[in-house]
Scaffold this motif. Structure first.
Motif, PDB file in Angstrom:
ATOM      1  N   GLN A  77       0.814  -1.226   0.000  1.00  0.00           N
ATOM      2  CA  GLN A  77       0.000   0.000   0.000  1.00  0.00           C
ATOM      3  C   GLN A  77       0.838   1.263   0.000  1.00  0.00           C
ATOM      4  OE1 GLN A  77      -1.850  -0.889   3.946  1.00  0.00           O
ATOM      5  NE2 GLN A  77      -1.574   1.293   4.293  1.00  0.00           N
ATOM      6  N   HIS A 121      -2.247  -1.843  16.031  1.00  0.00           N
ATOM      7  CA  HIS A 121      -2.553  -0.911  14.935  1.00  0.00           C
ATOM      8  C   HIS A 121      -2.827   0.469  15.533  1.00  0.00           C
ATOM      9  CE1 HIS A 121      -3.509  -0.005  10.792  1.00  0.00           C
ATOM     10  NE2 HIS A 121      -4.376   0.847  11.302  1.00  0.00           N
ATOM     11  N   ALA A 122      -2.129   1.497  15.037  1.00  0.00           N
ATOM     12  CA  ALA A 122      -2.219   2.836  15.625  1.00  0.00           C
ATOM     13  C   ALA A 122      -3.649   3.356  15.605  1.00  0.00           C
ATOM     14  CB  ALA A 122      -1.307   3.786  14.854  1.00  0.00           C
ATOM     15  N   THR A 182       3.241   8.721  11.070  1.00  0.00           N
ATOM     16  CA  THR A 182       2.031   8.155  11.692  1.00  0.00           C
ATOM     17  C   THR A 182       1.692   8.886  12.980  1.00  0.00           C
ATOM     18  OG1 THR A 182       2.544   6.001  10.724  1.00  0.00           O
ATOM     19  CG2 THR A 182       0.990   6.017  12.563  1.00  0.00           C
ATOM     20  N   HIS A 188      -0.128  11.798  11.993  1.00  0.00           N
ATOM     21  CA  HIS A 188      -1.457  11.371  11.545  1.00  0.00           C
ATOM     22  C   HIS A 188      -2.399  11.207  12.738  1.00  0.00           C
ATOM     23  CE1 HIS A 188      -4.399   9.138   9.057  1.00  0.00           C
ATOM     24  NE2 HIS A 188      -4.606   8.515  10.203  1.00  0.00           N
ATOM     25  N   GLU A 189      -1.919  10.500  13.770  1.00  0.00           N
ATOM     26  CA  GLU A 189      -2.774  10.260  14.948  1.00  0.00           C
ATOM     27  C   GLU A 189      -3.005  11.538  15.727  1.00  0.00           C
ATOM     28  OE1 GLU A 189      -3.187   6.559  13.634  1.00  0.00           O
ATOM     29  OE2 GLU A 189      -4.333   7.616  15.147  1.00  0.00           O
ATOM     30  N   HIS A 223      -5.904  13.404  14.427  1.00  0.00           N
ATOM     31  CA  HIS A 223      -7.211  12.967  14.955  1.00  0.00           C
ATOM     32  C   HIS A 223      -7.481  13.628  16.298  1.00  0.00           C
ATOM     33  CE1 HIS A 223      -8.096   9.898  11.997  1.00  0.00           C
ATOM     34  NE2 HIS A 223      -6.989   9.228  12.223  1.00  0.00           N
ATOM     35  N   GLU A 275      -9.094  11.800   8.604  1.00  0.00           N
ATOM     36  CA  GLU A 275      -7.824  11.146   8.241  1.00  0.00           C
ATOM     37  C   GLU A 275      -6.825  12.131   7.626  1.00  0.00           C
ATOM     38  OE1 GLU A 275      -9.337   7.821   9.831  1.00  0.00           O
ATOM     39  OE2 GLU A 275      -7.295   8.348   9.331  1.00  0.00           O
ATOM     40  N   PHE A 296      -0.375   4.698  -2.856  1.00  0.00           N
ATOM     41  CA  PHE A 296      -1.445   4.322  -1.920  1.00  0.00           C
ATOM     42  C   PHE A 296      -2.838   4.373  -2.549  1.00  0.00           C
ATOM     43  CE2 PHE A 296      -3.286   3.641   2.139  1.00  0.00           C
ATOM     44  CZ  PHE A 296      -4.382   4.477   2.249  1.00  0.00           C
ATOM     45  N   LYS A 345      -5.420  -7.699   6.217  1.00  0.00           N
ATOM     46  CA  LYS A 345      -5.319  -6.250   6.423  1.00  0.00           C
ATOM     47  C   LYS A 345      -6.266  -5.848   7.545  1.00  0.00           C
ATOM     48  CE  LYS A 345      -4.437  -1.934   5.881  1.00  0.00           C
ATOM     49  NZ  LYS A 345      -3.176  -1.348   6.364  1.00  0.00           N
ATOM     50  N   HIS A 396      -8.064  -3.274   8.642  1.00  0.00           N
ATOM     51  CA  HIS A 396      -9.348  -2.589   8.518  1.00  0.00           C
ATOM     52  C   HIS A 396     -10.456  -3.532   8.094  1.00  0.00           C
ATOM     53  CE1 HIS A 396      -6.278   0.413   8.527  1.00  0.00           C
ATOM     54  NE2 HIS A 396      -7.163   1.340   8.754  1.00  0.00           N
ATOM     55  N   TYR A 403     -12.628   2.152   4.432  1.00  0.00           N
ATOM     56  CA  TYR A 403     -11.307   2.553   3.959  1.00  0.00           C
ATOM     57  C   TYR A 403     -11.312   3.671   2.926  1.00  0.00           C
ATOM     58  CZ  TYR A 403      -6.324   1.511   3.926  1.00  0.00           C
ATOM     59  OH  TYR A 403      -4.960   1.587   4.111  1.00  0.00           O
ATOM     60  N   TYR A 441      -9.560   7.009   3.416  1.00  0.00           N
ATOM     61  CA  TYR A 441      -8.152   7.309   3.174  1.00  0.00           C
ATOM     62  C   TYR A 441      -7.933   7.777   1.737  1.00  0.00           C
ATOM     63  CZ  TYR A 441      -7.660   4.794   7.559  1.00  0.00           C
ATOM     64  OH  TYR A 441      -7.788   4.384   8.868  1.00  0.00           O
TER      65      TYR A 441
HETATM   66  C1  LIG Z   1      -2.728   5.057  10.986  1.00  0.00           C
HETATM   67  C2  LIG Z   1      -3.901   4.597  10.798  1.00  0.00           C
HETATM   68  C3  LIG Z   1      -4.932   4.694  11.887  1.00  0.00           C
HETATM   69 SE1  LIG Z   1      -6.470   5.684  11.359  1.00  0.00          SE
HETATM   70  C4  LIG Z   1      -4.275   3.869   9.544  1.00  0.00           C
HETATM   71  O1  LIG Z   1      -4.945   2.857   9.649  1.00  0.00           O
HETATM   72  N1  LIG Z   1      -3.898   4.325   8.321  1.00  0.00           N
HETATM   73  C5  LIG Z   1      -3.175   5.570   8.032  1.00  0.00           C
HETATM   74  C6  LIG Z   1      -2.998   5.601   6.550  1.00  0.00           C
HETATM   75  C7  LIG Z   1      -3.622   4.391   5.962  1.00  0.00           C
HETATM   76  C8  LIG Z   1      -4.157   3.535   7.109  1.00  0.00           C
HETATM   77  C9  LIG Z   1      -3.428   2.196   7.168  1.00  0.00           C
HETATM   78  O2  LIG Z   1      -2.514   2.063   7.984  1.00  0.00           O
HETATM   79  O3  LIG Z   1      -3.788   1.298   6.366  1.00  0.00           O
END
Ligand SMILES: C=C(C[SeH])C(=O)N1CCC[C@H]1C(=O)O
Ligand SMILES: [Zn+2]
Length: 601
Positions: free
Chosen positions: A249, A321-322, A348, A351-352, A355, A379, A431, A485, A487, A494, A497
């Motif tokens: 990805q 997973h963050a 990352t 990114h967090e 949020h 996001e 991505f 994966k 999610h 998804y 994103y």
């Molecule tokens: C960092 C997070 C938590 Se919202 C995430 O799942 N992301 C951030 C970018 C894409 C996606 C992934 O890791 O698949």
């Protein structure tokens, strides 16, 4: 029957809002305890609080729908009722709700506990996805080791939940129908409040695919030069295990052997982060400082006390997973991230933190509006700041990149810019097809277009069509690769994103303009909004809206536009796109890919 007045509706709603905050808080705490320590006790507590929350929402909903909210005059009151009238999975019976909550928890547990054996030492079988497997995929250049890791991870994660996932799909669609949606795809898409949303996404991909194909052709060439013609076919899809990431990805981890100008400085700051003794805490403090420089909020003290910023060493099972957490009390906000000291995790962390900044900015809103204008907005926030942080200028300013004299002359500077844009493109452009196909597959599944008999082969046909990748070994319906994966097994949509990766460049451009960074034709990719209170106030005024207004209104605050538009992204990468076209022309590289003969025969 009694007709409720608008005044009575206000009283009802204020009372409902106060109560929902309490249930939401208890539910979030129970979910946090489970995700940060996967035990049966914590699972039972999470199921109990989840059931109580669902019951409260369902009981309140019976009351709420008695109000003639469609005819209310006050637009905000009307919107509160409109958004609150979608019950979601709480519409399920108590048993079905508990079953669905249990299924998702079990899939997250399987995923989080999954381990594989080392390729180098088949007796070492304690490798987790984070940090061990992720690190191996970043550093290994042994394509047989990469293939081993790729296969073993899927065998220990996705394949294990094949049956469970079918029940998940059934229950999600059952809930959607109880909400008067045709299926869960329609319910998920409801978040975007946009009639032709899927067409808009499709049009954006049409606009961006040529740039993706140029990047794909260049990367495939350099993978072929490294691993040979046999492993990487000149005109074929790219073998998925060679791209430095478990799901192919983002491709940033393989930049080192394909930098356009190898003799120029690369912007990989990981070595300097380690040399300078960076810790996970320092990474988050650095991000907080950027938000504060924009006149946005610092973290409350409790954030630093209660967050988990690196993987505990007590051997517990947890969801690594963050994620960022809002405990619905306008005070308690946290991040849970198994942070490793490297540039990827620094991004990352931003990114967090994006949020969390959103949580802090809309905390005064009623609970129902304490969400992103749409899920893509949530996001995008942190990534917008990371676009400024990633610039060589900013990295030099914070001492993570050395001053480089050689960039003095025009050519050197131009080449350094291409290197920089290439490293960003490996994460941002690569991505896009992945993000799109993740929900294209799920929409097809929820709509019944894809049945369990062809779950896996449909996934690989989409991966070949959009990402232009193929599995390193043959795949069949015995496998269930999409569920390797997070999610997918964690019930997290998804397409948010894909939306984020397009609109974050629109936001970046709008904030750069406000920060005066685009004067005299200064290029968008050099912009750094650091310390601009004008940019920060603009961003803050959008974040404070939460979901109180339809997302075009929120977008207009920052960009003046009311629609998603890939132009800002194309403008940002324009110098790279020109360079890639010329380079692929020069080397005669085949653009695009022929069908694979590798799977689902
Ligand atoms: C960092 C997070 C938590 Se919202 C995430 O799942 N992301 C951030 C970018 C894409 C996606 C992934 O890791 O698949
Ligand atoms: Zn996120």
């Amino acid at each position: 029957p009694k007709v409720y007045s608008e005044e009575e509706a206000v009283t009802f709603y204020n009372n409902f809002n106060e109560q929902i905050k309490v249930y939401c808080n208890r539910n979030s705490l129970a979910r946090w305890n489970y995700d940060s320590n996967i035990t049966d006790f914590n699972l039972q507590r999470k199921l109990e609080e989840g059931a109580a929350f669902a019951k409260f929402k369902k009981d309140s909903w019976q009351e709420l729908i008695k109000y003639p909210w469609k005819y209310f005059n006050d637009p905000e009151l009307k919107r509160k009722f409109k958004l609150s009238s979608v019950l979601g999975t709480a519409a399920l019976s108590e048993d079905d709700f508990k079953r669905l909550d249990t299924i998702i928890s079990d899939m997250k547990s399987t995923y989080s506990k999954a381990k594989i054996c080392s390729f180098q030492d088949s007796t070492k079988c304690d490798l987790n996805l984070e940090p061990e497997i992720t690190e191996l995929l970043k550093v290994s250049r042994n394509h047989e080791e990469l293939r081993h890791i790729w296969i073993e991870w899927r065998r220990n994660s996705g394949e294990k939940v094949k049956e469970t996932y079918k029940e998940y799909v059934t229950l999600k669609n059952k809930a959607a129908k109880l909400n008067d949606y045709a299926d869960n795809a329609a319910l998920w898409l409801g978040n975007y409040e946009t009639e032709d949303f899927r067409d808009q996404i499709s049009a954006l991909w049409v606009q961006l695919k040529p740039l993706y194909q140029q990047l794909h052709a260049y990367v495939r060439r350099h993978l072929r030069l490294k691993y040979g013609e046999e492993v990487v076919k000149a005109k074929g899809p790219i073998p998925a295990h060679l791209l430095g990431n478990m799901w192919a990805q983002t491709w940033g981890n393989i930049v080192d052997f394909m930098l356009p100008y190898p003799e120029r400085q690369s912007t990989d700051v990981t070595p300097n982060m380690i040399k300078q003794g960076y810790t996970p805490l320092k990474m988050f403090k650095l991000s907080e400082e950027f938000f504060v420089s924009l006149n946005l909020s610092a973290m409350p003290e409790s954030f630093w006390e209660k967050s988990i910023l690196e993987k505990p060493t007590d051997g517990r099972d947890m969801v690594c997973h963050a994620s960022a957490w809002d405990f619905c009390d306008s005070m308690d906000v946290r991040i849970k991230q198994c942070t490793v000291v490297n540039q990827k995790d620094l991004n990352t962390a931003h990114h967090e933190m994006g949020h969390v900044q959103y949580f802090l900015q809309y905390k005064h809103q009623p609970n129902i509006f304490q969400r992103g204008a749409n899920s893509g907005f949530h996001e995008a926030v942190g990534d917008v700041l990371a676009l400024s942080v990633s610039t060589p200028k900013h990295l030099r300013a914070i001492g993570l990149l050395e001053e480089s004299a050689s960039e003095a002359d025009k050519d050197a500077e131009r080449e350094a810019t291409i290197n920089y844009l290439f490293s960003i493109a490996l994460n941002k452009i690569a991505f896009l097809p992945f993000a799109y196909q993740m929900d294209l597959w799920r929409w097809d599944v929820f709509e019944g277009k894809t049945t369990p008999e062809n779950y896996n082969c449909h996934w690989w046909r989409l991966a070949e069509q959009f990402q232009g990748i193929e599995p390193p070994v043959d795949r069949s319906e015995e496998d269930f690769d999409v569920a390797s994966k997070y999610h997918i097994i964690a019930d997290v949509p998804y397409i948010r994103y894909f939306v984020s990766f397009v609109i974050q460049f629109q936001f970046h451009k709008g904030l750069c303009q406000a920060a005066g960074q685009l004067e005299n034709n200064a290029p968008l990719h050099e912009c750094d909004i650091y310390k601009s209170t004008k940019a920060g106030n603009l961003l803050g005024s959008m974040l404070q809206l939460g979901q109180s207004k339809p997302w075009p209104d929120a977008m207009e605050v920052i960009t003046g536009q009311r629609n998603m538009d890939a132009s800002a992204l194309r403008e940002y990468f324009a110098p790279l796109e020109d360079w890639l076209r010329a380079e692929n022309e020069r080397t005669g590289e085949f653009i695009g890919w022929e069908k694979s003969d590798k799977y689902c025969l």
